[in-house]
Design an enzyme around this catalytic site. Structure first.
Site, PDB file in Angstrom:
ATOM      1  N   MET A 188      -8.885  69.042 105.241  1.00  0.00           N
ATOM      2  CA  MET A 188      -9.577  68.004 104.866  1.00  0.00           C
ATOM      3  C   MET A 188     -11.206  68.270 105.054  1.00  0.00           C
ATOM      4  O   MET A 188     -11.887  67.200 105.675  1.00  0.00           O
ATOM      5  CB  MET A 188      -9.096  66.821 105.312  1.00  0.00           C
TER       6      MET A 188
ATOM      7  N   SER B  39       3.010  70.224 106.421  1.00  0.00           N
ATOM      8  CA  SER B  39       4.477  70.533 105.648  1.00  0.00           C
ATOM      9  C   SER B  39       4.005  71.747 104.810  1.00  0.00           C
ATOM     10  O   SER B  39       5.150  72.477 104.131  1.00  0.00           O
ATOM     11  CB  SER B  39       4.616  69.255 104.863  1.00  0.00           C
TER      12      SER B  39
ATOM     13  N   HIS C  15      -4.075  71.040  95.624  1.00  0.00           N
ATOM     14  CA  HIS C  15      -4.410  69.439  95.766  1.00  0.00           C
ATOM     15  C   HIS C  15      -3.386  68.704  94.917  1.00  0.00           C
ATOM     16  O   HIS C  15      -2.481  68.966  93.987  1.00  0.00           O
ATOM     17  CB  HIS C  15      -5.681  69.600  94.979  1.00  0.00           C
TER      18      HIS C  15
ATOM     19  N   ILE D  95     -15.525  73.387 102.417  1.00  0.00           N
ATOM     20  CA  ILE D  95     -15.814  74.774 102.699  1.00  0.00           C
ATOM     21  C   ILE D  95     -17.186  75.125 102.514  1.00  0.00           C
ATOM     22  O   ILE D  95     -17.921  74.790 101.413  1.00  0.00           O
ATOM     23  CB  ILE D  95     -15.042  75.758 101.890  1.00  0.00           C
TER      24      ILE D  95
HETATM   25  C1  GRF Z   1      -1.149  67.807 100.538  1.00  0.00           C
HETATM   26  O1  GRF Z   1      -0.757  66.782  99.603  1.00  0.00           O
HETATM   27  C2  GRF Z   1      -2.253  68.666 100.112  1.00  0.00           C
HETATM   28  O2  GRF Z   1      -2.092  68.932  98.610  1.00  0.00           O
HETATM   29  C3  GRF Z   1      -3.416  67.857 100.252  1.00  0.00           C
HETATM   30  O3  GRF Z   1      -3.071  67.370 101.538  1.00  0.00           O
HETATM   31  C4  GRF Z   1      -1.848  67.200 101.789  1.00  0.00           C
HETATM   32  C5  GRF Z   1      -1.579  68.000 102.870  1.00  0.00           C
HETATM   33  O4  GRF Z   1      -0.235  67.786 103.509  1.00  0.00           O
HETATM   34  N1  GRF Z   1      -4.690  68.778 100.281  1.00  0.00           N
HETATM   35  P1  GRF Z   1       0.544  68.878 104.658  1.00  0.00           P
HETATM   36  O5  GRF Z   1      -0.407  68.633 105.802  1.00  0.00           O
HETATM   37  O6  GRF Z   1       0.638  70.250 103.880  1.00  0.00           O
HETATM   38  O7  GRF Z   1       1.800  68.051 104.915  1.00  0.00           O
END
Ligand code: GRF
Length: 196
Positions: free
Chosen positions: A96, A19, A115, A99
């Site tokens: 996730m 998203s 984050h 790096i």
């Molecule tokens: C988000 O809350 C971002 O801050 C975290 O993982 C989530 C990813 O959401 N690192 P999306 O895949 O962008 O919907």
């Protein structure tokens, strides 16, 4: 003063629904962000977010790290793809995975992450739940430059989100996510204006 007179070229790394990637693409389409997404990479070949790229004919690759002999070789492959697409800035948008050196060296100071907490509080997984369970009255989201440590590195921008008495974890997470979708394009535009 030197400045980047063209749209900044982005490589976006995701692992899931994407998203935040979609928010970046929407901001580009709305012309509030002077950028182009050149390539999208996911460490999960079945990540739903890859569709945001393919739908727009943006090159997208789902790459399983386990098909490489080592984590280093996996990351070197990412670097090759990002360099082939002449990426200026690497954006971790729900990527996730920690790096490592190949990316940090190839894109030194040019990798950013978003984050879902006000760093340095609540690093790591499930940051919204960590904040909710702790009982803080204000949380939010942070963009920062990526360095070796997880969710460390210089902070670029933050947005505060109040925790309401009526909040559930779900309602709080949703309001943080809405702010992430504003903060990430805003951060990239800010960097673009400083990029040389
Ligand atoms: C988000 O809350 C971002 O801050 C975290 O993982 C989530 C990813 O959401 N690192 P999306 O895949 O962008 O919907």
């Amino acid at each position: 003063m030197l400045f980047l007179a063209r749209p900044i070229k982005l490589g976006v790394l995701i692992s899931g629904r994407g998203s935040n990637l979609e928010a970046v693409l929407n901001a580009i389409e709305a012309k509030t962000l002077d950028a182009s997404v050149e390539v999208v990479l996911s460490n999960k070949p079945d990540a739903a977010g890859l569709a945001h790229a393919t739908r727009r004919q943006i090159p997208a690759f789902g790459i399983n790290p386990k098909t490489f002999e080592s984590p280093t070789l996996y990351e070197e492959h990412l670097v090759t793809l990002l360099k082939n697409h002449q990426v200026d800035l690497v954006v971790l948008a729900g990527y996730m995975k920690l790096i490592q050196q190949p990316l940090l060296t190839a894109f030194h100071n040019n990798i950013i992450n978003i984050h879902p907490s006000l760093l340095p509080s609540f690093k790591g997984l499930h940051a919204q739940k960590q904040a909710f369970d702790y009982g803080v009255k204000i949380t939010g989201c942070t963009t920062h430059i990526v360095t070796e440590g997880m969710d460390e590195g210089p902070i670029l921008m933050q947005t505060a989100v109040p925790v309401l008495d009526t909040d559930t974890l779900e309602s709080l997470s949703q309001r943080i996510l809405e702010q992430e979708h504003l903060l990430l394009p805003k951060t990239i535009q800010h960097l673009k204006e400083k990029f040389i």
